[in-house]
Structure formats: structure tokens, C-alpha cells
Scaffold this motif. Structure first.
Motif, PDB file in Angstrom:
ATOM      1  N   ASP A 221       0.824  -1.214   0.000  1.00 16.15           N
ATOM      2  CA  ASP A 221       0.000   0.000   0.000  1.00 16.15           C
ATOM      3  C   ASP A 221       0.849   1.252   0.000  1.00 16.15           C
ATOM      4  OD1 ASP A 221      -2.280  -1.400  -0.038  1.00 16.15           O
ATOM      5  OD2 ASP A 221      -2.705  -1.241   2.117  1.00 16.15           O
ATOM      6  N   ARG A 222       1.924   1.211   0.775  1.00 14.56           N
ATOM      7  CA  ARG A 222       2.736   2.426   0.901  1.00 14.56           C
ATOM      8  C   ARG A 222       4.175   2.065   1.248  1.00 14.56           C
ATOM      9  NH1 ARG A 222       0.507   4.989   6.637  1.00 14.56           N
ATOM     10  NH2 ARG A 222       1.907   3.817   7.980  1.00 14.56           N
ATOM     11  N   VAL A 223       5.045   3.040   1.078  1.00 14.61           N
ATOM     12  CA  VAL A 223       6.471   2.829   1.349  1.00 14.61           C
ATOM     13  C   VAL A 223       6.743   2.950   2.852  1.00 14.61           C
ATOM     14  CG1 VAL A 223       7.018   5.289   1.007  1.00 14.61           C
ATOM     15  CG2 VAL A 223       8.810   3.582   0.683  1.00 14.61           C
ATOM     16  N   GLY A 224       7.693   2.171   3.334  1.00 12.09           N
ATOM     17  CA  GLY A 224       8.185   2.311   4.703  1.00 12.09           C
ATOM     18  C   GLY A 224       9.634   2.779   4.649  1.00 12.09           C
ATOM     19  N   PHE A 225      10.118   3.371   5.722  1.00 10.80           N
ATOM     20  CA  PHE A 225      11.491   3.892   5.723  1.00 10.80           C
ATOM     21  C   PHE A 225      12.504   2.762   5.508  1.00 10.80           C
ATOM     22  CE2 PHE A 225      15.086   6.176   8.078  1.00 10.80           C
ATOM     23  CZ  PHE A 225      15.390   6.964   6.980  1.00 10.80           C
ATOM     24  N   ASP A 226      12.179   1.554   5.996  1.00  7.47           N
ATOM     25  CA  ASP A 226      13.099   0.424   5.825  1.00  7.47           C
ATOM     26  C   ASP A 226      13.239  -0.007   4.368  1.00  7.47           C
ATOM     27  OD1 ASP A 226      13.801   0.326   8.451  1.00  7.47           O
ATOM     28  OD2 ASP A 226      12.390  -1.275   8.999  1.00  7.47           O
ATOM     29  N   ASP A 227      12.267   0.367   3.530  1.00  4.89           N
ATOM     30  CA  ASP A 227      12.345   0.004   2.108  1.00  4.89           C
ATOM     31  C   ASP A 227      13.548   0.642   1.420  1.00  4.89           C
ATOM     32  OD1 ASP A 227      10.051  -1.681   1.840  1.00  4.89           O
ATOM     33  OD2 ASP A 227       8.761   0.092   1.916  1.00  4.89           O
ATOM     34  N   ARG A 228      14.130   1.655   2.052  1.00  7.03           N
ATOM     35  CA  ARG A 228      15.268   2.330   1.411  1.00  7.03           C
ATOM     36  C   ARG A 228      16.421   1.363   1.155  1.00  7.03           C
ATOM     37  NH1 ARG A 228      15.753   3.121   6.800  1.00  7.03           N
ATOM     38  NH2 ARG A 228      17.818   3.436   7.750  1.00  7.03           N
ATOM     39  N   HIS A 229      16.524   0.326   2.012  1.00 10.85           N
ATOM     40  CA  HIS A 229      17.637  -0.629   1.849  1.00 10.85           C
ATOM     41  C   HIS A 229      17.532  -1.411   0.543  1.00 10.85           C
ATOM     42  CE1 HIS A 229      18.814   0.489   5.832  1.00 10.85           C
ATOM     43  NE2 HIS A 229      17.718  -0.010   6.380  1.00 10.85           N
ATOM     44  N   ASN A 230      16.317  -1.484  -0.024  1.00 13.60           N
ATOM     45  CA  ASN A 230      16.130  -2.180  -1.305  1.00 13.60           C
ATOM     46  C   ASN A 230      16.048  -1.206  -2.474  1.00 13.60           C
ATOM     47  OD1 ASN A 230      15.927  -4.714  -0.002  1.00 13.60           O
ATOM     48  ND2 ASN A 230      13.824  -4.203   0.599  1.00 13.60           N
ATOM     49  N   MET A 231      16.320   0.076  -2.220  1.00 17.94           N
ATOM     50  CA  MET A 231      16.207   1.088  -3.279  1.00 17.94           C
ATOM     51  C   MET A 231      17.510   1.893  -3.388  1.00 17.94           C
ATOM     52  SD  MET A 231      12.445   2.776  -2.833  1.00 17.94           S
ATOM     53  CE  MET A 231      10.932   1.815  -2.728  1.00 17.94           C
ATOM     54  N   PRO A 232      18.577   1.252  -3.871  1.00 16.51           N
ATOM     55  CA  PRO A 232      19.856   1.978  -3.926  1.00 16.51           C
ATOM     56  C   PRO A 232      19.790   3.231  -4.802  1.00 16.51           C
ATOM     57  CG  PRO A 232      19.972  -0.120  -5.122  1.00 16.51           C
ATOM     58  CD  PRO A 232      18.709  -0.138  -4.333  1.00 16.51           C
ATOM     59  N   TYR A 233      19.054   3.161  -5.915  1.00 19.50           N
ATOM     60  CA  TYR A 233      19.019   4.333  -6.809  1.00 19.50           C
ATOM     61  C   TYR A 233      18.253   5.487  -6.160  1.00 19.50           C
ATOM     62  CZ  TYR A 233      19.003   7.104 -11.047  1.00 19.50           C
ATOM     63  OH  TYR A 233      19.209   8.129 -11.948  1.00 19.50           O
ATOM     64  N   MET A 234      17.135   5.163  -5.536  1.00 21.41           N
ATOM     65  CA  MET A 234      16.336   6.197  -4.864  1.00 21.41           C
ATOM     66  C   MET A 234      17.122   6.813  -3.708  1.00 21.41           C
ATOM     67  SD  MET A 234      13.351   7.592  -5.287  1.00 21.41           S
ATOM     68  CE  MET A 234      13.321   9.198  -4.490  1.00 21.41           C
ATOM     69  N   GLN A 235      17.847   5.967  -2.980  1.00 19.57           N
ATOM     70  CA  GLN A 235      18.719   6.469  -1.903  1.00 19.57           C
ATOM     71  C   GLN A 235      19.760   7.423  -2.470  1.00 19.57           C
ATOM     72  OE1 GLN A 235      18.882   5.987   1.676  1.00 19.57           O
ATOM     73  NE2 GLN A 235      19.835   3.979   1.820  1.00 19.57           N
ATOM     74  N   ALA A 236      20.338   7.023  -3.617  1.00 24.71           N
ATOM     75  CA  ALA A 236      21.354   7.870  -4.252  1.00 24.71           C
ATOM     76  C   ALA A 236      20.744   9.209  -4.653  1.00 24.71           C
ATOM     77  CB  ALA A 236      21.942   7.155  -5.469  1.00 24.71           C
ATOM     78  N   VAL A 237      19.510   9.180  -5.154  1.00 22.26           N
ATOM     79  CA  VAL A 237      18.855  10.423  -5.588  1.00 22.26           C
ATOM     80  C   VAL A 237      18.574  11.335  -4.394  1.00 22.26           C
ATOM     81  CG1 VAL A 237      16.716  11.379  -6.572  1.00 22.26           C
ATOM     82  CG2 VAL A 237      17.899   9.519  -7.744  1.00 22.26           C
ATOM     83  N   THR A 238      18.025  10.796  -3.302  1.00 24.87           N
ATOM     84  CA  THR A 238      17.717  11.667  -2.151  1.00 24.87           C
ATOM     85  C   THR A 238      19.000  12.281  -1.576  1.00 24.87           C
ATOM     86  OG1 THR A 238      17.708   9.759  -0.641  1.00 24.87           O
ATOM     87  CG2 THR A 238      15.567  10.497  -1.449  1.00 24.87           C
ATOM     88  N   HIS A 239      20.085  11.518  -1.560  1.00 24.41           N
ATOM     89  CA  HIS A 239      21.351  12.060  -1.052  1.00 24.41           C
ATOM     90  C   HIS A 239      21.935  13.087  -2.017  1.00 24.41           C
ATOM     91  CE1 HIS A 239      20.977   8.819   1.834  1.00 24.41           C
ATOM     92  NE2 HIS A 239      21.980   9.321   2.516  1.00 24.41           N
ATOM     93  N   GLU A 240      21.821  12.825  -3.317  1.00 25.61           N
ATOM     94  CA  GLU A 240      22.328  13.782  -4.301  1.00 25.61           C
ATOM     95  C   GLU A 240      21.533  15.087  -4.246  1.00 25.61           C
ATOM     96  OE1 GLU A 240      24.758  14.983  -7.758  1.00 25.61           O
ATOM     97  OE2 GLU A 240      24.947  14.077  -5.781  1.00 25.61           O
TER      98      GLU A 240
END
Length: 379
Positions: A221-240
Motif C-alpha cells: 500500500d505504501r512505502v516504509g522507511f526500511d524500504d530504502r535498503h532495497n532502493m539503492p538508486y532512490m537512496q542515491a537520488v535523495t542524497h544527491e
């Protein structure tokens, strides 16, 4: 002078403990953020296919999230409290580092002249009155020892300390609440504004984020903060986005706590130190692409997320940002949820994007417009 004395240490310790107890980095905070995201989605849904200015929307959302921690309340976006306090925050962040403020810092005796910076003092008074009203309401409705929010915790602490001459006081509570509100509103909203500016003008990056989001969140239904560990590209984007936004380029003032030697220079104890975060966030040799928006700055050759040492948007040392955990959670949850549901488009008639930031205590992108489309429903 930068304060590292007992009062500062006391308040810092109290704030860290209280914010932790009110769920920074916990599920309760995630719930609050998701609750606020629904209101951002409502605003965007009303503007499907239209041209929208997102500035106030993101400021309101960030303000509401920190208001829930501080005052236990969320406000409708047209509520007078949030309209006024967001206006004061936005105006003062620009006035405080402008030429008039520099003139005032150099010649404090001009304080009473009717110059533009006096608006900043009026805004502080307006904000104080709004918070005093909230504190008085809390005093009437609180149950001692059963705190609902930061203000209740502080009032409990005042009861506990009594009149022992400690640094805790109602005046300090008002100033501290405003400091935390300012820090929790302006930085997050400006980072979000920077993020969507670059995602609209780099549609291939936006699309790649959406492909990863759709793949990882399939059936959820929705994203959880722990999902970031499976989203390397999205993590890279938020940090960039945080690196490029460089929201507080001169951090907050620091101070040497002892005589220090640095690169052959002697710096005596008590010297004010102004960190130049721009120097590390754009440093040649630390980043693959120091002068452009590119998530590859945070990805290794295997496409895994990595965080270089030079990434310090929250500053460093004992004065580093109190709300780092909250800010990181907000950025990730808000960006992922909105990218999952909407496509953000740079309007055809908007001309070339201007990435030059507007300088202040916090840097913010120049005002811009966005066009919003609904994406096809997720599987």
C-alpha cells in the motif's frame, strides 16, 4: 558568541532525549509523515493537468510535521497559525543573511532606524506571540507527567527543576520551540523544492526512480522507511538532492573549545569557526561529478548505494543538526510516495530552468512552477 556552556548543553541533551522519545526514527514518526503526505497528495490531485507553484505546499507540509512533534497539532493549510508562522520563517531566512542584516550586524546602533531588516524583528515578535498562545493553552490542558508533545515535556522539566536557577524557563521554551520549528521547516522544504526541480528537468532520472519504486513496492500500500535498503538508486537520488541543495551552506557557527593547530595555523580557544559546507559538498576528488546533479555520486560500480565521507549536509561536531533522523525520513517517504503516484513535468512555457539558488541563512531554489500528471495505478 557561540554558546557551549551549561545552558546549551542542558538544552541540547533535553531536546535529543525528548525528540527521541517522540519517535524520531520510530514508527510513530513514520505515521505522522504519512498522515501529512495525504494532504500533499490532495493538493496535487486538485491540480492535475494544471500549473502549480509548490513553494508554500512543501513549507506547510514540513511545518506541520514538526508542529506535531512540538505542539501535538497539525493545521489545515489555510489555518492562520501555519500561514503566519510559515510566512515569518520564509521571510526571515532571506532577511537574516541579506545586505541589510549585515549592515545591522556591523552597526547595531542603527537598530531603531526604519530600515528593511526591522521586518525580521517584527516577524520574530509575531512568531513568539503565536507560540506563547500555544504554551498557555498547553498549561491549561496538560496532565503533569503525561506529556503529549515537546512543549508538555518542557513544562514537566520546569516543574521538576523548580526555581533552582537553572537555564530552563518559559522564555527559553518559546525561543527553543521557534528554533526547532525554523530548523525543521525551512531546510526540509527547500531540499524537497530542489529535488523536484532537478527531477522535472532530468526526466530520465525521475523515470528510473519510478521503475525502482514500482518494482520494490509491488503489492504494498505504501512505502516504509526500511524500504530504502532495497532502493539503492532512490537512496542515491535523495542524497544527491541534499548535496546539490546545500541548504545551510555556512552551517551554524561553531567555536574552538581549546587552543587548536590546523594546517600550520594557531586557532585560540573561543574563536568563532564558520564551516564552509559548500567546500566539501562540491570538492574535486571526493565526487565523480562534483558540479552536476548526478546520482552516480552515491553509487559504486555494482550499482550499490555508498556514502562518501565528504557528504555532511547536517554539518559535523557537537552542533550538528538535531533533526537529521527526521529530515532523512521525511525526504525519503515524501519523494517516494509522490513519485509513485505522480509524474512531475517542467511546464512547456516555463523557459530554461534557473538553478541559481536564492541565498539566505538557508539556500532555496528560485520560485518555479510544476505540472502534475497522475501515473497509471501500481500493480
Amino acid at each position: 558568541m557561540v554558546d557551549y556552556g551549561p545552558s546549551w548543553r542542558d538544552h541540547r541533551r533535553f531536546a535529543l532525549m525528548t525528540l527521541r522519545n517522540f519517535g524520531l526514527g520510530k514508527n510513530s514518526m513514520e505515521e505522522r509523515i504519512h498522515g501529512e503526505i495525504k494532504h500533499i497528495i490532495n493538493t496535487l490531485e486538485k491540480n492535475i493537468g494544471k500549473i502549480l507553484s509548490p513553494q508554500v505546499m512543501f513549507h506547510n507540509a514540513a511545518s506541520n510535521i514538526i508542529c506535531q512533534v512540538l505542539f501535538g497539532t497539525r493545521y489545515e493549510y489555510d489555518d492562520e497559525f501555519i500561514r503566519e508562522i510559515v510566512r515569518c520563517v520564509r521571510e526571515n531566512s532571506k532577511l537574516a543573511n541579506g545586505p541589510w542584516a549585515m549592515l545591522y550586524d556591523s552597526f547595531p546602533m542603527i537598530h531603531n532606524l526604519p530600515l528593511p531588516f526591522t521586518k525580521a524583528f517584527r516577524n520574530v515578535e509575531t512568531s513568539k506571540k503565536l507560540v506563547i498562545k500555544l504554551v498557555n493553552e498547553h498549561k491549561k490542558t496538560r496532565v503533569a507527567g503525561e506529556p503529549r508533545d515537546f512543549v508538555d515535556c518542557y513544562l514537566d522539566e520546569l516543574d521538576k527543576r523548580g526555581s533552582d536557577g537553572s537555564s530552563f524557563s518559559e522564555e527559553q521554551l518559546i525561543i527553543y520551540s521557534l528554533d526547532l520549528h525554523f530548523a525543521g521547516t525551512d531546510t526540509t522544504s527547500n531540499t524537497l523544492l530542489t529535488g523536484f526541480l532537478y527531477l522535472m528537468t532530468n526526466p530520465h532520472i525521475q523515470e528510473r526512480c519510478q521503475q525502482e519504486i514500482d518494482r520494490v513496492l509491488v503489492g504494498k500500500d505504501r512505502v516504509g522507511f526500511d524500504d530504502r535498503h532495497n532502493m539503492p538508486y532512490m537512496q542515491a537520488v535523495t542524497h544527491e538532492v541534499q548535496r546539490i541543495a546545500n541548504t545551510v551552506p555556512l552551517s551554524v557557527f561553531h567555536c574552538t573549545t581549546k587552543d587548536t593547530e590546523l594546517m600550520g595555523y594557531s586557532i585560540p580557544k573561543g574563536t568563532i569557526v564558520i564551516p564552509n559546507l559548500t567546500s566539501v559538498l562540491n570538492e574535486e576528488g571526493q565526487w565523480k561529478f562534483p558540479h552536476e546533479f548526478n546520482p552516480e555520486n552515491f553509487l559504486n560500480d555494482q550499482g550499490e548505494f555508498v556514502k562518501p565521507e565528504a557528504f555532511m549536509p547536517f554539518s559535523a561536531g557537537p552542533r550538528m543538526c538535531l533533526g537529521e533522523g527526521l529530515a532523512r525520513m521525511e525526504l525519503f517517504l515524501i519523494m517516494v510516495t509522490l513519485l509513485r503516484k505522480f509524474k512531475f513535468i517542467w511546464p512547456e512555457d516555463a523557459g530554461e530552468p534557473d538553478y541559481t539558488p536564492v541565498y539566505g541563512i538557508t539556500q532555496t531554489p528560485k520560485p518555479y512552477h510544476m505540472k502534475v500528471q497522475l501515473r497509471a495505478p501500481h500493480q
